[in-house]
Structure formats: C-alpha cells, structure tokens
Write a protein that holds these residues in place. Structure first.
Motif, mmCIF file in Angstrom:
data_model
loop_
_atom_site.group_PDB
_atom_site.id
_atom_site.type_symbol
_atom_site.label_atom_id
_atom_site.label_comp_id
_atom_site.label_asym_id
_atom_site.label_seq_id
_atom_site.Cartn_x
_atom_site.Cartn_y
_atom_site.Cartn_z
ATOM 1 N N GLY A 1 -3.376 -18.827 47.438
ATOM 2 C CA GLY A 1 -4.484 -18.482 48.325
ATOM 3 C C GLY A 1 -4.044 -17.365 49.232
ATOM 4 O O GLY A 1 -2.934 -16.840 49.105
ATOM 5 N N PRO A 2 -4.904 -17.007 50.187
ATOM 6 C CA PRO A 2 -4.545 -15.948 51.122
ATOM 7 C C PRO A 2 -3.508 -16.447 52.129
ATOM 8 O O PRO A 2 -3.579 -17.593 52.565
ATOM 9 C CB PRO A 2 -5.876 -15.650 51.828
ATOM 10 N N ILE B 1 -2.020 -17.178 55.529
ATOM 11 C CA ILE B 1 -2.653 -17.382 56.840
ATOM 12 C C ILE B 1 -1.612 -17.322 57.966
ATOM 13 O O ILE B 1 -0.417 -17.391 57.715
ATOM 14 C CB ILE B 1 -3.403 -18.740 56.902
ATOM 15 N N LEU C 1 0.338 -21.039 53.568
ATOM 16 C CA LEU C 1 -0.918 -21.192 52.826
ATOM 17 C C LEU C 1 -1.746 -22.264 53.530
ATOM 18 O O LEU C 1 -1.190 -23.154 54.173
ATOM 19 C CB LEU C 1 -0.636 -21.617 51.382
ATOM 20 N N TYR D 1 -0.207 -10.709 55.798
ATOM 21 C CA TYR D 1 -1.271 -11.677 56.086
ATOM 22 C C TYR D 1 -2.521 -11.311 55.297
ATOM 23 O O TYR D 1 -2.847 -10.136 55.158
ATOM 24 C CB TYR D 1 -1.615 -11.683 57.583
ATOM 25 N N GLY D 2 -3.210 -12.333 54.786
ATOM 26 C CA GLY D 2 -4.469 -12.122 54.076
ATOM 27 C C GLY D 2 -4.282 -11.794 52.606
ATOM 28 O O GLY D 2 -5.231 -11.929 51.831
ATOM 29 N N GLU D 3 -3.073 -11.395 52.217
ATOM 30 C CA GLU D 3 -2.853 -11.106 50.789
ATOM 31 C C GLU D 3 -2.809 -12.403 49.986
ATOM 32 O O GLU D 3 -2.399 -13.449 50.481
ATOM 33 C CB GLU D 3 -1.558 -10.296 50.596
ATOM 34 N N GLU D 4 -3.213 -12.267 48.712
ATOM 35 C CA GLU D 4 -3.256 -13.431 47.819
ATOM 36 C C GLU D 4 -1.821 -13.760 47.361
ATOM 37 O O GLU D 4 -1.141 -12.919 46.770
ATOM 38 C CB GLU D 4 -4.144 -13.059 46.633
#
Ligand code: ADP
Ligand code: RBF
Ligand code: MG
Length: 381
Positions: free
Chosen positions: A243-244, A246, A263, A324-327
C-alpha cells in the motif's frame, strides 16, 4: 554441598489446549456473538473477549447473558449459539506454528494429548478440518468428560492418566489464564502463549510466557529442538502486503536512526490476525525505485508501548529522500524473533541493527532469494 538443579526439565509428554492455542478461534467467537447480539439490539464489545477466553461453555453463556442483560437463560443462549458456532468451524485457521509443532512432536515420537473445556464432540469436529491432527493425538479430553473444567486440574490429570504419564513429566501449552492455573494445579510445567495482546504480565504463574508457538524451544524442556531454523531465521509460507507509505510516529529516523516506511495496519487487519506480531524479513518493491532487502516489525513496539499495531518495514538501503505516499509492496518470507522490551534505547537499536544483519545475510540464501522474483513486488510498478 547442594546438588544443582538439572538444566533441562525432563518432559516426556505434551498436553495442548485447542482454542486460542492451536486454533485461531477468537475471531469466530467475536463474529458469532456480534451476529447473535444484534438480534437483541445489542452491540458486541470486543473487550468482552477477555471475560470468556478459556472459560467453560456454560461460564461463557452466563457471562454474556449477564453482561448484556439478555432476556434468556444461559441454557437457552447456549442452544441458539451452538449451531451458529458449528457452522463456522470449517473456517477456523490453525495459529502460526501449530502445524509445525504437531508435526515436529509427532515425528519425534512425543505423545501428545488435546485437553479443552469444550465438549469432546466439538473438539473432534474442529480438528477434523486440519489435516493430520486427529491421528497425532494419543487422547482427546473434553470438558464434558470431567466434573470440573479448567481452572480445575482435573482435565489435565485425566489427560496424563490416558497417556500413562506422570504429571510432573507433562508440559502444558495454554493461551488462557484458567488453563495456566489448571496446569500448575496439576503439578505440570506450563508454557503460556497468551492469545490476547499485552497479557504477558498476568501469566506470572506460568513457567514460561511466549508470544507465539513459533517461539517455543522444545529443547528447554528436554525435548528435541526444531530443525528448521537457518542462520537465526525461520522460513515461513510467504505472505504479501502492500500500500502507500504512511506517516508513522516520526521517531524511526529521529530517535532510533532507523527509518521505517509504515504501511496502514488497519487495511490488513484480517491478514494480520492470521500472523503473530514479531520481527520478520523479506523483499520490498517500491514503485519507480526497485526491489530491496527489508526487515520489519509488526506489532505494538513494547519499548514504546503503542496502543495501535503498526507495520514498520526498514529497507536495507540508503535513500537520499523520503518516499511517503509511494506504493510499497512486501513479500514477507521469514521470521526472526518476537517483539521485545529493552532496558535502554541503545539496546533496542543494537538489536534492530542485528536483525538487519541477520536479514541481509539470510536473504542471499536461495530459499529466500527466490522470492525477489515475486511478481507481486513489481505489480503496478
Ligand atoms: P515515520 O514515523 O513517519 O514512519 P520515520 O522516521 O520512520 O518516520 O521515517 C520513515 C520514512 O523515511 C519512510 O516513510 C520513508 O519515506 C523514508 N525512508 C528513507 N530511507 C528509508 C529506509 N531505508 N527504509 C524505510 N524508510 C525510509
Ligand atoms: N520496537 C520494540 O519496541 N521492540 C522490538 O523488539 C522492536 N523490534 C524492531 C525490529 C525491527 C527490524 C524494526 C525495523 C523495528 C523494531 N521495533 C521494535 C520498532 C521500533 O521501535 C519502531 O520502528 C520505531 O519506534 C519507529 O516507530
Ligand atoms: Mg516509520
């Protein structure tokens, strides 16, 4: 001169509890009670699970009827709820390490017995869904075969009798407090594997408290050790989450000098409940950047006593910026140890660094290296 105590405890027989020890029953219990209480316009409070773990069926019924002020008797409650449970037995999963333990003891010829407060027919029905379990036990003792359930020692003494074992040579493995009390009252050695988080302190009467069956060391009890540990790691059936990335507590880099790309744990609650908290390792795929070695902790970070479970992967690579925010996709391939508390921040940091070295080295072993090719790591890259 006094004779020194022998180092190993001579255990010849093992007695296992079923629900919460070998089987992940708690989820099903909560599910059924939730479904049942809705019909009475009540809402199941998950904290109520503490009142019922390890109790006899009648005690559970009495506690729920009382706690929720239900307009029925405990007996009526039981007759409605029993078929609701049996419908779900086929979905109850083995807890991490349960199959491994049963196979190991069986291969070493250690007699095992199941001893549970549930009626014998329920025990047999539940284990019928798990390949090879039934034939592994010398005997099965149900709560309906004794006068008093746990915490009375009766059920364990009966188990020892059926195995022709002296109680002092029996090791009991239990997740609940009533079960631990019963084992000690029976004069047995007891390993507690609390099924509810953060319960270790209330199990002080147990001879040892472990986080999961993966952490059992049979040689401590005079039994043959597991042979599957490799270079400080335990191979597991790989599992995958992603997931992204966080924001976490903002202390990984600052306080420990060890950044962790968290995550969102709430997205994986079902999967996480199938695995124990602890330190794991594997491979991490980052969109646009590539695949890296990774070591991670999953759990409550006992040193910081978090109230929320977190997933904290440390990628074993030096990055020049945040992502941050990357998969982030993870293939988790092995287990290292349970999460622990430490006397100082320095000792926590030293241990995490050591986990990093263990993972770094182990991931070059072919059995772990092959997972680097997992398509999941680069899916949606
Ligand atoms: P937080 O509490 O927000 O997770 P951290 O101090 O643990 O803060 O920093 C984590 C962030 O640092 C990650 O989300 C990621 O963007 C970045 N980062 C840089 N290098 C790494 C690395 N090797 N492993 C994990 N995260 C890293
Ligand atoms: N926290 C603990 O409290 N106890 C541990 O045993 C522990 N082990 C960890 C092992 C690894 C490999 C990593 C990456 C983290 C571990 N942590 C542990 C979590 C650490 O405290 C956390 O990442 C930071 O506090 C950032 O939130
Ligand atoms: Mg972090």
């Amino acid at each position: 001169m006094t004779a020194s105590k022998p180092m190993t405890r001579m255990i010849s027989h093992v007695i296992l509890d079923l629900d919460g020890t070998l089987l992940n029953t708690d989820g099903v219990v909560s599910e059924v009670l939730k479904e049942f209480l809705v019909k009475y316009g009540k809402t199941w409070r998950s904290t109520g699970i503490h009142r019922i773990v390890g109790r006899t069926p009648l005690e559970v019924a009495t506690a729920v009827v009382e706690d929720y002020g239900l307009p029925c008797t405990p007996e009526e409650f039981m007759s409605t709820i029993t078929p609701m449970f049996s419908d779900k037995w086929c979905n109850i999963k083995a807890l991490p390490g349960a199959n491994r333990l049963i196979k190991h003891l069986r291969s070493k010829g250690v007699p095992m017995c199941l001893a549970s407060n549930s009626p014998k027919s329920n025990i047999e029905a539940k284990i019928s869904y798990h390949h090879g379990w039934k034939g592994s036990f010398t005997a099965v003792v149900g709560g309906d075969e004794v006068v008093m359930g746990k915490p009375s020692p009766e059920i364990f003494l009966e188990a020892a009798r059926r195995m022709n074992a002296d109680p002092s040579n029996c090791l009991v493995i239990e997740d609940s407090l009533p079960g631990v009390m019963a084992g000690k009252a029976a004069g047995m050695k007891v390993v507690a594997v609390p099924s509810l988080p953060k319960q270790a302190s209330s199990f002080s009467s147990a001879d040892e408290v472990i986080n999961s069956l993966l952490d059992l060391h049979p040689e401590k009890w005079g039994l043959s050790p597991f042979e599957d540990w490799i270079e400080g790691t335990l191979p597991i059936e790989p599992w995958y989450i992603g997931g992204p990335v966080i924001k976490g507590f903002g202390r990984g880099s600052k306080v420990l000098g060890i950044p962790t790309a968290n995550l969102p744990a709430e997205n994986f609650s079902a999967l996480l409940s199938e695995h124990t908290s602890g330190v794991y390792f594997g491979w991490a795929g980052l969109a646009t950047r590539g695949i890296y070695k990774m070591v991670m902790s999953i759990g409550w970070n006992p040193y910081f006593d978090n109230t929320e479970k977190t997933i904290e992967p440390w990628l074993l690579h030096k990055f020049n910026e945040d992502f941050y925010g990357e998969e982030l996709h993870l293939a988790i391939v092995g287990y290292i140890r349970p999460e622990a508390n430490f006397p100082s921040l320095e000792s926590l940091i030293a241990r995490i660094q050591e986990d990093g070295r263990i993972a770094e080295k182990a991931l070059d072993l072919p059995m772990y290296a092959c997972s680097k090719d997992s398509p999941y790591l680069i899916s949606s890259l």
